[in-house]
Design a protein around this motif. Structure first.
Motif, PDB file in Angstrom:
ATOM      1  N   ALA A 359       0.802  -1.226   0.000  1.00 62.97           N
ATOM      2  CA  ALA A 359       0.000   0.000   0.000  1.00 62.97           C
ATOM      3  C   ALA A 359       0.833   1.274   0.000  1.00 62.97           C
ATOM      4  CB  ALA A 359      -0.927  -0.002   1.213  1.00 62.97           C
ATOM      5  N   PHE A 360       2.116   1.193  -0.334  1.00 56.85           N
ATOM      6  CA  PHE A 360       2.954   2.393  -0.254  1.00 56.85           C
ATOM      7  C   PHE A 360       2.456   3.512  -1.145  1.00 56.85           C
ATOM      8  CE2 PHE A 360       4.892  -0.366  -3.466  1.00 56.85           C
ATOM      9  CZ  PHE A 360       5.066   0.499  -4.537  1.00 56.85           C
ATOM     10  N   ASP A 361       1.874   3.173  -2.300  1.00 58.03           N
ATOM     11  CA  ASP A 361       1.429   4.216  -3.206  1.00 58.03           C
ATOM     12  C   ASP A 361       0.062   4.773  -2.807  1.00 58.03           C
ATOM     13  OD1 ASP A 361       2.024   5.902  -5.269  1.00 58.03           O
ATOM     14  OD2 ASP A 361       1.242   4.609  -6.842  1.00 58.03           O
ATOM     15  N   ILE A 362      -0.437   4.332  -1.679  1.00 58.35           N
ATOM     16  CA  ILE A 362      -1.567   4.989  -1.010  1.00 58.35           C
ATOM     17  C   ILE A 362      -1.032   5.919   0.069  1.00 58.35           C
ATOM     18  CG2 ILE A 362      -3.612   4.652   0.434  1.00 58.35           C
ATOM     19  CD1 ILE A 362      -4.000   1.944  -0.999  1.00 58.35           C
ATOM     20  N   PRO A 380      -4.653  16.213   0.711  1.00 60.95           N
ATOM     21  CA  PRO A 380      -5.578  15.647  -0.265  1.00 60.95           C
ATOM     22  C   PRO A 380      -6.977  15.478   0.317  1.00 60.95           C
ATOM     23  CG  PRO A 380      -3.485  14.506  -0.364  1.00 60.95           C
ATOM     24  CD  PRO A 380      -3.409  15.425   0.820  1.00 60.95           C
ATOM     25  N   THR A 381      -7.957  15.955  -0.443  1.00 59.18           N
ATOM     26  CA  THR A 381      -9.351  15.921   0.006  1.00 59.18           C
ATOM     27  C   THR A 381     -10.187  14.913  -0.758  1.00 59.18           C
ATOM     28  OG1 THR A 381      -9.889  17.678  -1.575  1.00 59.18           O
ATOM     29  CG2 THR A 381      -9.304  18.356   0.667  1.00 59.18           C
ATOM     30  N   ASP A 382      -9.768  14.574  -1.959  1.00 51.82           N
ATOM     31  CA  ASP A 382     -10.558  13.729  -2.852  1.00 51.82           C
ATOM     32  C   ASP A 382      -9.797  12.445  -3.166  1.00 51.82           C
ATOM     33  OD1 ASP A 382     -12.006  16.066  -2.845  1.00 51.82           O
ATOM     34  OD2 ASP A 382     -11.667  16.539  -4.960  1.00 51.82           O
ATOM     35  N   LEU A 383     -10.544  11.402  -3.495  1.00 47.76           N
ATOM     36  CA  LEU A 383      -9.960  10.111  -3.842  1.00 47.76           C
ATOM     37  C   LEU A 383     -10.601   9.602  -5.119  1.00 47.76           C
ATOM     38  CD1 LEU A 383      -8.355   7.458  -3.278  1.00 47.76           C
ATOM     39  CD2 LEU A 383     -10.302   6.723  -1.886  1.00 47.76           C
ATOM     40  N   ALA A 384      -9.776   9.233  -6.100  1.00 45.79           N
ATOM     41  CA  ALA A 384     -10.260   8.608  -7.330  1.00 45.79           C
ATOM     42  C   ALA A 384      -9.618   7.247  -7.479  1.00 45.79           C
ATOM     43  CB  ALA A 384      -9.950   9.484  -8.546  1.00 45.79           C
ATOM     44  N   LEU A 385     -10.388   6.281  -7.935  1.00 51.70           N
ATOM     45  CA  LEU A 385      -9.894   4.919  -8.122  1.00 51.70           C
ATOM     46  C   LEU A 385      -9.894   4.580  -9.605  1.00 51.70           C
ATOM     47  CD1 LEU A 385     -11.749   3.054  -5.218  1.00 51.70           C
ATOM     48  CD2 LEU A 385      -9.502   4.157  -5.205  1.00 51.70           C
ATOM     49  N   LEU A 386      -8.719   4.386 -10.135  1.00 52.05           N
ATOM     50  CA  LEU A 386      -8.513   4.028 -11.539  1.00 52.05           C
ATOM     51  C   LEU A 386      -8.141   2.550 -11.614  1.00 52.05           C
ATOM     52  CD1 LEU A 386      -7.872   4.807 -14.555  1.00 52.05           C
ATOM     53  CD2 LEU A 386      -5.524   5.205 -13.803  1.00 52.05           C
ATOM     54  N   THR A 387      -9.063   1.663 -11.943  1.00 49.79           N
ATOM     55  CA  THR A 387     -10.503   1.753 -12.024  1.00 49.79           C
ATOM     56  C   THR A 387     -11.072   0.694 -11.097  1.00 49.79           C
ATOM     57  OG1 THR A 387     -10.551   0.163 -13.859  1.00 49.79           O
ATOM     58  CG2 THR A 387     -10.493   2.486 -14.446  1.00 49.79           C
ATOM     59  N   ILE A 388     -12.396   0.636 -10.976  1.00 48.21           N
ATOM     60  CA  ILE A 388     -13.002  -0.364 -10.083  1.00 48.21           C
ATOM     61  C   ILE A 388     -13.297  -1.663 -10.806  1.00 48.21           C
ATOM     62  CG2 ILE A 388     -13.950   1.357  -8.516  1.00 48.21           C
ATOM     63  CD1 ILE A 388     -16.704   0.833  -9.913  1.00 48.21           C
ATOM     64  N   ASP A 389     -13.065  -1.738 -12.116  1.00 49.46           N
ATOM     65  CA  ASP A 389     -13.259  -2.981 -12.859  1.00 49.46           C
ATOM     66  C   ASP A 389     -11.930  -3.414 -13.469  1.00 49.46           C
ATOM     67  OD1 ASP A 389     -13.523  -0.673 -14.556  1.00 49.46           O
ATOM     68  OD2 ASP A 389     -14.245  -1.969 -16.172  1.00 49.46           O
ATOM     69  N   THR A 390     -11.752  -4.703 -13.626  1.00 48.74           N
ATOM     70  CA  THR A 390     -10.534  -5.255 -14.206  1.00 48.74           C
ATOM     71  C   THR A 390     -10.634  -5.284 -15.722  1.00 48.74           C
ATOM     72  OG1 THR A 390     -11.261  -7.570 -14.299  1.00 48.74           O
ATOM     73  CG2 THR A 390     -10.394  -6.759 -12.181  1.00 48.74           C
ATOM     74  N   GLU A 391      -9.574  -5.757 -16.364  1.00 50.48           N
ATOM     75  CA  GLU A 391      -9.572  -5.842 -17.818  1.00 50.48           C
ATOM     76  C   GLU A 391     -10.601  -6.841 -18.340  1.00 50.48           C
ATOM     77  OE1 GLU A 391      -6.783  -9.141 -16.590  1.00 50.48           O
ATOM     78  OE2 GLU A 391      -7.352  -7.148 -15.878  1.00 50.48           O
ATOM     79  N   LYS A 392     -11.072  -7.715 -17.457  1.00 51.56           N
ATOM     80  CA  LYS A 392     -12.103  -8.680 -17.842  1.00 51.56           C
ATOM     81  C   LYS A 392     -13.500  -8.224 -17.450  1.00 51.56           C
ATOM     82  CE  LYS A 392      -8.852 -12.515 -17.307  1.00 51.56           C
ATOM     83  NZ  LYS A 392      -8.533 -13.759 -16.537  1.00 51.56           N
ATOM     84  N   GLY A 393     -13.600  -7.019 -16.927  1.00 49.40           N
ATOM     85  CA  GLY A 393     -14.899  -6.503 -16.511  1.00 49.40           C
ATOM     86  C   GLY A 393     -15.333  -6.973 -15.140  1.00 49.40           C
ATOM     87  N   GLU A 394     -14.419  -7.518 -14.364  1.00 47.17           N
ATOM     88  CA  GLU A 394     -14.768  -8.011 -13.029  1.00 47.17           C
ATOM     89  C   GLU A 394     -14.891  -6.850 -12.039  1.00 47.17           C
ATOM     90  OE1 GLU A 394     -12.083 -12.024 -12.943  1.00 47.17           O
ATOM     91  OE2 GLU A 394     -11.102 -10.087 -13.229  1.00 47.17           O
ATOM     92  N   THR A 403      -8.217  -3.088  -0.043  1.00 45.95           N
ATOM     93  CA  THR A 403      -7.681  -1.728  -0.123  1.00 45.95           C
ATOM     94  C   THR A 403      -8.365  -0.734   0.794  1.00 45.95           C
ATOM     95  OG1 THR A 403      -9.142  -1.292  -2.024  1.00 45.95           O
ATOM     96  CG2 THR A 403      -6.886  -2.022  -2.493  1.00 45.95           C
ATOM     97  N   LEU A 404      -9.630  -0.946   1.111  1.00 48.07           N
ATOM     98  CA  LEU A 404     -10.380   0.039   1.890  1.00 48.07           C
ATOM     99  C   LEU A 404      -9.718   0.406   3.213  1.00 48.07           C
ATOM    100  CD1 LEU A 404     -14.164  -0.732   1.303  1.00 48.07           C
ATOM    101  CD2 LEU A 404     -13.055   1.495   1.175  1.00 48.07           C
ATOM    102  N   PRO A 405      -9.227  -0.550   3.996  1.00 46.91           N
ATOM    103  CA  PRO A 405      -8.586  -0.155   5.258  1.00 46.91           C
ATOM    104  C   PRO A 405      -7.417   0.807   5.052  1.00 46.91           C
ATOM    105  CG  PRO A 405      -9.009  -2.517   5.241  1.00 46.91           C
ATOM    106  CD  PRO A 405      -9.276  -2.021   3.856  1.00 46.91           C
ATOM    107  N   HIS A 406      -6.681   0.643   3.956  1.00 50.55           N
ATOM    108  CA  HIS A 406      -5.558   1.534   3.695  1.00 50.55           C
ATOM    109  C   HIS A 406      -6.030   2.938   3.322  1.00 50.55           C
ATOM    110  CE1 HIS A 406      -2.806  -1.804   4.014  1.00 50.55           C
ATOM    111  NE2 HIS A 406      -3.431  -2.470   3.056  1.00 50.55           N
ATOM    112  N   PHE A 407      -7.053   3.023   2.450  1.00 51.86           N
ATOM    113  CA  PHE A 407      -7.575   4.341   2.092  1.00 51.86           C
ATOM    114  C   PHE A 407      -8.090   5.077   3.326  1.00 51.86           C
ATOM    115  CE2 PHE A 407      -8.572   2.169  -2.124  1.00 51.86           C
ATOM    116  CZ  PHE A 407      -7.495   2.738  -2.779  1.00 51.86           C
ATOM    117  N   LEU A 408      -8.826   4.370   4.167  1.00 49.51           N
ATOM    118  CA  LEU A 408      -9.423   5.014   5.340  1.00 49.51           C
ATOM    119  C   LEU A 408      -8.352   5.396   6.361  1.00 49.51           C
ATOM    120  CD1 LEU A 408     -12.631   2.811   5.809  1.00 49.51           C
ATOM    121  CD2 LEU A 408     -12.397   4.986   4.603  1.00 49.51           C
TER     122      LEU A 408
END
Length: 818
Positions: A359-362, A380-394, A403-408
């Motif tokens: 998680a270093f890049d968080i 930083p006030t805002d968070l963007a996630l690139l992206t929430i789907d994988t290359e297979k659309g998952e 990842t959520l515990p690290h963002f929070l």
């Protein structure tokens, strides 16, 4: 703890998850999005969805027929590979990753389906979150996302002229400076047909206004340098190349950029635009491509500056210097951190493969802060996630759980005060160079590239302050007790005097860069004079206490297996290892803002690094202190950017450490003399240093960062002593704190000890009712310990020290409220 942690959360996604297009399937997919990220969304004031339908073709090619198919991202790999000129034909990376369908028989999506998806995203969001969302469109200048006859066959004039020739290693981008030629077709924004040459800003603006009306978009995202430059991934550009800096081209680039933005706004005056920017810093953009961030923020009506380049696994030094330079001055305190979670276009899932769940890049970009004119910090006030789907659309629930515990946690522990080092960034002065004194563009280029290398080499810069804010705080006596790191100011402004005044008042300042054009008072304070410039190879007399290495550098036996696996050059430079005593520093005037010029008596005690070429000497680094400066210190290092310039590479290819001396560790060792000492123990000089950063929160210090090479160990000693890492046993050797961290580290410190040797245990304990923090420190021997409590505990008199010491002697202590 406030329930709201982010002003905005942006969930970015393609249409790949919508693999069935009946109403119930679309609804279930939307609900999955909200349920995956519900814990994050409940901590946001505002929720946005940024749709990567493709590359913006659904906007550019929108003709009003809702049942026409959309050119959308339904493949994995580089699209348009077979289009002549789209990609360099001899680049194996592009060739072996040419596109394939992301699934068997991908769904055909029509414009009406897009409208339905956007509407269902809104309605399900209201059900899930109780609020409305904003939906954004994207436009990307690259060819890789969507198979596109319109761009390459019908309108090749929108591509950067001679792009593959000027940047032979790069794919072919469209440019905001182009003019579309008539094609006889009707478009939603041109119902009578595109019958006259039309500036691209006019065309895009009118088409986006139609897309807003017809599909329900709320804003548009300009990706990958679009509307800034047409070379967003290269350190060379329109202004800078192998021959130098073209001042006239800089003027035309500024003029064309402003024209695009004005044309765009004339067609859709009520739109919101957000921007990604390039891969580089403000100064690099200015010097290489004539990009005025001041003009674009104004004419572009930008509330938020460009985000961090979201690929810190590649280079944290470049990511952080770019991010800090951008946020040093902006129209508001809304600052966006963007994380590279998935790459839906390629066979890559960064959270699992690039980062391997590290998680270093968080934590590192979220540690960024800037000083404001009240003496506090913006974060930083805002968070963007690139992206929430994988290359297979998952849509992976496990990924959000990971990842959520690290963002929070990163958001809950954002800085509330300046770090021990503060980067003073001349945002306005650099823009003035571009517009008024372009003969100094070489210094701007040299400054930011050297700063990037300093940070990559372990200098803990994650707090920034614009030059005008620094001057204001200095005059008001509100500067924090930090070491200030700044490029040598250009003569005639207020910054040079403010920096010198801070030193005279007991402050500590380290300057870097050429002294050409500096104020005479500053040059005199450094105790040097300027002689004829020299460049080339120099023998170095280095009087700094340097990092420790197991052996001299040797040429690596192999290249990067990871890079080779994706078709990139994984080899190393062919030059053979040079004897350590024969290695020299190669200083290039082109990339380093001119030659070496500073001279003084070589026996001067203040000289830290001396460069010698034949019979001539130049001072490379110096430190000064005077009794009347009240303990203040002033240091300067010339700096060299040790790379050749070649358009065949997107980023600089640095001199190899096994053939040449590199100066990038030296600033960190100069700062050590000012009371913040980080020594790195490495195998040799080819071993990448640990990226170390420090932030302050609730009185505590947080040491955080990343080890590109986990064999590295670093030791820290400050003016208060050695940090005691909470929930760890910290080895103290010769007064330095050791560590045993892994790839990612993020450790709280509330105590520093001055003792010779031992192992100090710092334990965080259960917090009694009414208390804020409770901890214990063990194994102190003949130690002086400095504790940093929450400042409010001192203010309200609730700090309590419990002494469990051998015998009945009370431990003497004093309180320093400074």
């Amino acid at each position: 703890m406030s329930n709201v942690l982010f002003r905005r959360v942006v969930l970015e996604m393609t249409l790949k998850p919508f693999q069935k297009l009946d109403d119930e399937s679309i609804t279930q997919t939307c609900r999955r999005i909200w349920s995956n990220w519900d814990r994050l969304l409940e901590r946001a004031e505002e929720v946005l969805v940024l749709l990567w339908v493709g590359d913006g073709s659904e906007i550019l090619q929108w003709q009003g027929d809702f049942f026409a198919p959309i050119p959308h991202a339904d493949r994995i790999g580089f699209c348009n590979y077979d289009k002549p000129g789209a990609f360099p034909p001899d680049n194996r990376h592009y060739r072996i990753n040419r596109s394939r369908p992301f699934m068997e028989d991908p769904p055909k999506i029509a414009f009406e389906d897009l409208r339905r998806i956007i509407a269902r995203l809104r309605s399900t969001a209201r059900d899930a979150t109780g609020g409305n969302i904003l939906v954004g469109a994207t436009i990307d200048p690259g060819p890789e996302f969507v198979e596109n006859d319109w761009r390459f066959d019908k309108h090749p004039e929108i591509l950067t002229p001679d792009g593959p020739t000027r940047m032979p290693h790069m794919m072919h981008f469209i440019t905001h400076q182009c003019t579309l030629q008539p094609d006889g077709e009707t478009y939603a924004g041109f119902p009578d047909g595109l019958n006259t040459p039309t500036p691209f800003g006019t065309f895009l603006g009118r088409q986006f206004a139609a897309a807003q009306r017809d599909f329900g978009y709320d804003y548009i995202w300009f990706s990958n340098g679009f509307a800034y430059t047409h070379f967003p991934w290269t350190f060379c550009g329109e202004v800078f190349d192998e021959n130098g800096f073209d001042a006239e081209k800089a003027k035309s680039e500024m003029r064309e950029a402003k024209k695009f933005w004005n044309d765009f706004w004339a067609e859709c005056p009520d739109a919101e635009v957000q921007v990604r920017g390039t891969n580089f810093s403000v100064g690099m953009d200015i010097a290489a491509n004539g990009v005025s961030h001041v003009d674009i923020a104004a004419v572009g009506r930008l509330r938020r500056p460009p985000c961090n380049p979201p690929w810190g696994s590649h280079s944290l030094g470049l990511e952080m210097t770019s991010f800090l330079s951008r946020i040093s001055k902006s129209p508001s305190d809304d600052l966006l951190f963007r994380f590279y979670l998935n790459d839906p276009w390629f066979a890559s899932t960064p959270w699992y493969d690039y980062y391997n769940r590290e998680a270093f890049d968080i934590y590192v970009p979220m540690s960024a802060s800037r000083l404001n004119e009240s003496g506090g910090v913006d974060v930083p006030t805002d968070l963007a996630l690139l992206t929430i789907d994988t290359e297979k659309g998952e849509l992976l629930r496990d990924q959000s759980t990971d990842t959520l515990p690290h963002f929070l946690y990163a958001a809950e522990h954002r800085a509330d005060a300046a770090g021990p080092l503060v980067w003073v960034y001349p945002f306005d002065e650099y823009d003035a160079v571009l517009k008024e004194t372009p003969e100094h563009l070489d210094a701007v280029f040299a400054h930011d590239w050297f700063a990037c290398s300093m940070v990559s080499s372990g200098l803990p810069l994650n707090t920034v302050c614009s030059s005008d804010c620094f001057t204001t705080l200095a005059k008001a006596g509100k500067l924090p007790d930090s070491i200030f790191v700044a490029p040598v100011p250009f003569a005639g402004g207020d910054l040079s005097g403010a920096l010198l005044d801070s030193v005279r008042n007991g402050g500590k300042v380290m300057l870097y860069g050429p002294l050409d054009g500096a104020d005479r008072e500053l040059i005199d304070a450094l105790g040097v004079t300027l002689a004829e410039p020299l460049e080339g190879d120099f023998r170095i007399d280095n009087r700094l206490v340097m990092d420790e290495f197991a052996h001299p550098p040797v040429k690596p036996s192999g290249g990067s297996a990871m890079m080779a696996s994706i078709g990139m050059n994984g080899g190393v430079a062919s030059a053979e290892t040079v004897s350590p005593s024969d290695r020299k520093l190669r200083h290039r005037s082109l990339t380093s803002g001119g030659g070496l010029r500073a001279v003084c008596d070589g026996t001067d005690d203040g000289v830290l690094v001396l460069a010698e070429q034949e019979a001539q000497r130049r001072v490379y680094a110096v430190e000064r202190s005077m009794s009347e400066w009240n303990g203040g210190k002033l240091a300067w290092i010339r700096g060299s950017n040790c790379f050749d310039v070649s358009r065949s590479s997107g980023e600089p290819q640095f001199d190899p450490a096994w053939t040449m001396l590199l100066p990038y560790d030296w600033p960190r060792r100069i700062v050590a003399r000012m009371g913040f000492d980080i020594i790195q123990d490495r195998l040799d000089e080819t071993t990448k240093p640990a990226n170390v950063f420090v932030k302050r929160r609730d009185g505590a210090w947080f040491f955080l960062g990343h080890k590109p090479d986990t064999s590295v160990r670093f030791r820290v000693r400050t003016s208060d002593g050695a940090p005691c890492y909470t929930e760890a046993e910290t080895p103290i050797v010769d007064g330095y704190a050791g560590e045993t961290f892994g790839k990612t580290f993020h450790n709280e410190v509330r105590a520093f000890v001055k003792m010779s040797d031992g192992v100090v245990q710092a334990k965080k304990l259960a917090t009694p009712v009414g208390c804020r923090w409770h901890g214990a420190y063990s194994n102190l021997t003949n130690a002086t310990i400095t504790i940093y409590p929450n400042p409010s505990a001192l203010d309200d008199g609730t700090l309590s020290l419990t002494e469990i010491i051998k015998g009945d002697d009370a431990v003497p202590y004093e309180v320093d409220r400074a």
